[in-house]
Write a protein that holds these residues in place. Sequence first.
Motif, PDB file in Angstrom:
ATOM      1  N   THR A 142       0.818  -1.219   0.000  1.00  0.00           N
ATOM      2  CA  THR A 142       0.000   0.000   0.000  1.00  0.00           C
ATOM      3  C   THR A 142       0.849   1.265   0.000  1.00  0.00           C
ATOM      4  OG1 THR A 142      -0.129   0.012   2.432  1.00  0.00           O
ATOM      5  CG2 THR A 142      -1.844  -1.201   1.237  1.00  0.00           C
ATOM      6  N   PHE A 143       2.141   1.150   0.284  1.00  0.00           N
ATOM      7  CA  PHE A 143       3.004   2.331   0.349  1.00  0.00           C
ATOM      8  C   PHE A 143       3.503   2.709  -1.044  1.00  0.00           C
ATOM      9  CE2 PHE A 143       3.770   0.406   4.632  1.00  0.00           C
ATOM     10  CZ  PHE A 143       3.142   1.404   5.357  1.00  0.00           C
ATOM     11  N   THR A 144       3.619   4.002  -1.280  1.00  0.00           N
ATOM     12  CA  THR A 144       4.124   4.508  -2.557  1.00  0.00           C
ATOM     13  C   THR A 144       5.196   5.557  -2.305  1.00  0.00           C
ATOM     14  OG1 THR A 144       2.393   6.212  -2.632  1.00  0.00           O
ATOM     15  CG2 THR A 144       1.908   4.099  -3.710  1.00  0.00           C
ATOM     16  N   GLY A 145       5.949   5.867  -3.356  1.00  0.00           N
ATOM     17  CA  GLY A 145       6.965   6.912  -3.257  1.00  0.00           C
ATOM     18  C   GLY A 145       8.008   6.599  -2.194  1.00  0.00           C
ATOM     19  N   HIS A 146       8.490   7.651  -1.516  1.00  0.00           N
ATOM     20  CA  HIS A 146       9.511   7.463  -0.483  1.00  0.00           C
ATOM     21  C   HIS A 146       9.009   6.595   0.663  1.00  0.00           C
ATOM     22  CE1 HIS A 146      12.272  10.100  -2.432  1.00  0.00           C
ATOM     23  NE2 HIS A 146      11.580  11.214  -2.212  1.00  0.00           N
ATOM     24  N   ALA A 147       7.694   6.573   0.900  1.00  0.00           N
ATOM     25  CA  ALA A 147       7.131   5.811   2.020  1.00  0.00           C
ATOM     26  C   ALA A 147       7.325   4.310   1.856  1.00  0.00           C
ATOM     27  CB  ALA A 147       5.653   6.126   2.185  1.00  0.00           C
ATOM     28  N   PHE A 152      12.346   5.781   5.723  1.00  0.00           N
ATOM     29  CA  PHE A 152      11.545   7.002   5.556  1.00  0.00           C
ATOM     30  C   PHE A 152      10.348   6.980   6.504  1.00  0.00           C
ATOM     31  CE2 PHE A 152       8.119   9.467   3.740  1.00  0.00           C
ATOM     32  CZ  PHE A 152       8.750  10.656   3.409  1.00  0.00           C
ATOM     33  N   ARG A 153       9.643   5.846   6.570  1.00  0.00           N
ATOM     34  CA  ARG A 153       8.461   5.774   7.432  1.00  0.00           C
ATOM     35  C   ARG A 153       8.835   5.952   8.893  1.00  0.00           C
ATOM     36  NH1 ARG A 153       7.633   1.166   4.269  1.00  0.00           N
ATOM     37  NH2 ARG A 153       7.725  -0.225   6.084  1.00  0.00           N
ATOM     38  N   ARG A 194      19.968   9.474  -3.390  1.00  0.00           N
ATOM     39  CA  ARG A 194      20.118  10.920  -3.145  1.00  0.00           C
ATOM     40  C   ARG A 194      18.781  11.569  -2.824  1.00  0.00           C
ATOM     41  NH1 ARG A 194      23.408  11.005  -7.896  1.00  0.00           N
ATOM     42  NH2 ARG A 194      21.728  12.140  -8.946  1.00  0.00           N
ATOM     43  N   ASP A 195      17.747  11.228  -3.580  1.00  0.00           N
ATOM     44  CA  ASP A 195      16.433  11.823  -3.357  1.00  0.00           C
ATOM     45  C   ASP A 195      15.868  11.419  -1.997  1.00  0.00           C
ATOM     46  OD1 ASP A 195      16.643  12.957  -5.828  1.00  0.00           O
ATOM     47  OD2 ASP A 195      15.271  11.573  -6.837  1.00  0.00           O
ATOM     48  N   LEU A 196      16.027  10.145  -1.645  1.00  0.00           N
ATOM     49  CA  LEU A 196      15.515   9.665  -0.365  1.00  0.00           C
ATOM     50  C   LEU A 196      16.228  10.353   0.791  1.00  0.00           C
ATOM     51  CD1 LEU A 196      13.773   7.749   1.313  1.00  0.00           C
ATOM     52  CD2 LEU A 196      15.511   5.966   0.967  1.00  0.00           C
ATOM     53  N   VAL A 197      17.546  10.446   0.725  1.00  0.00           N
ATOM     54  CA  VAL A 197      18.306  11.088   1.798  1.00  0.00           C
ATOM     55  C   VAL A 197      17.953  12.573   1.899  1.00  0.00           C
ATOM     56  CG1 VAL A 197      20.626  11.752   2.545  1.00  0.00           C
ATOM     57  CG2 VAL A 197      20.197   9.433   1.708  1.00  0.00           C
ATOM     58  N   ARG A 203      12.899  16.602   6.199  1.00  0.00           N
ATOM     59  CA  ARG A 203      11.769  16.336   7.076  1.00  0.00           C
ATOM     60  C   ARG A 203      12.156  16.109   8.536  1.00  0.00           C
ATOM     61  NH1 ARG A 203       6.749  13.813   5.515  1.00  0.00           N
ATOM     62  NH2 ARG A 203       6.265  14.156   3.314  1.00  0.00           N
ATOM     63  N   SER A 204      13.317  15.498   8.755  1.00  0.00           N
ATOM     64  CA  SER A 204      13.618  15.003  10.097  1.00  0.00           C
ATOM     65  C   SER A 204      14.990  15.452  10.598  1.00  0.00           C
ATOM     66  CB  SER A 204      13.554  13.463  10.093  1.00  0.00           C
ATOM     67  OG  SER A 204      14.009  12.945  11.321  1.00  0.00           O
ATOM     68  N   PRO A 205      15.031  16.359  11.561  1.00  0.00           N
ATOM     69  CA  PRO A 205      16.308  16.715  12.182  1.00  0.00           C
ATOM     70  C   PRO A 205      16.979  15.512  12.840  1.00  0.00           C
ATOM     71  CG  PRO A 205      14.621  18.337  12.722  1.00  0.00           C
ATOM     72  CD  PRO A 205      13.924  17.191  12.056  1.00  0.00           C
ATOM     73  N   ALA A 206      16.173  14.587  13.388  1.00  0.00           N
ATOM     74  CA  ALA A 206      16.749  13.401  14.025  1.00  0.00           C
ATOM     75  C   ALA A 206      17.509  12.558  12.999  1.00  0.00           C
ATOM     76  CB  ALA A 206      15.645  12.574  14.682  1.00  0.00           C
ATOM     77  N   PHE A 207      16.917  12.392  11.803  1.00  0.00           N
ATOM     78  CA  PHE A 207      17.617  11.664  10.752  1.00  0.00           C
ATOM     79  C   PHE A 207      18.889  12.395  10.347  1.00  0.00           C
ATOM     80  CE2 PHE A 207      18.691  11.254   6.283  1.00  0.00           C
ATOM     81  CZ  PHE A 207      18.857   9.884   6.154  1.00  0.00           C
ATOM     82  N   ALA A 208      18.802  13.709  10.164  1.00  0.00           N
ATOM     83  CA  ALA A 208      19.963  14.488   9.732  1.00  0.00           C
ATOM     84  C   ALA A 208      21.113  14.356  10.724  1.00  0.00           C
ATOM     85  CB  ALA A 208      19.569  15.950   9.558  1.00  0.00           C
TER      86      ALA A 208
END
Length: 280
Positions: A142-147, A152-153, A194-197, A203-208
Amino acid sequence: MDRPELADFLRRRRAVLQPRDVGLHPGPRRRTPGLRREDVASLAGMSTDYYARLEQGRGPQPSESMLAAIARGLRLSQDERDHLFRLAGHTAPARDGRSGHVSPALLHVLDRLDTPAQVVDDLGRTLAQNPMAVALNGDHATFTGHARSICFRWFAGPEERAGYPAEDHDHHARVFVGGLRAAAARTPDDPEVRDLVAELRRRSPAFAALWDEHDVSVRMDAAKRKIHPAVGAITLNCQRLACEGEGQFLLVYTAVPGSEDREKLDLLRVVGDQRFAPAG
């Protein structure tokens, strides 16, 4: 799009597949040779009417993601998948680098396992699941794109994290980021990476913050704790098996025989059977 040739190809491929080839029970009074249209539609995650119109040469041009799903449902080889794409008016996917096509042999293994199992790529995107894996982890189709990426999720919202104990969240975050770092190291010029990162950093400071630590690793725990809405907390062994040359991995979840977790896994099998039983 060559509708007559596409329809003929689909019909012929369906006719040569038997239910046992795709993990289905033959059932009584099957008059149709091979699989039925509703079998293929279910395996590909689409409506029977949509698939039937393709076989009748009167359907719309299917998208590339829809063709990939049909290729998995019909257990096509890469050559057959490429032929399917061309008949539908699309350029066949490139074979170099990361592939979203799961081989018929690997799908055959997936069909035969009676425990949760799924095929994922090195970006954490699920390519195929057996019914037990859907019952355990949800339907990732059911997930599309980066999700489509679990990384990402995990960072984009609370839903994915809710399936794990809070005390394990930091560990899993580091595992997901380390795995994505390893994928980026192997394919530094890959635009998908590259696009995913870039989107995760936005979106996410925690990820960064974790990404900037440059931890490059792929760490899979022998035991994984999950919180399931039907059976509650469950601890499973998770084995990660590499698939040669495809950038794909088979994840297999098992429980210790005789344990409470094994009982919960057996209960989940019943829940899954009920969820996927045909209507009526």
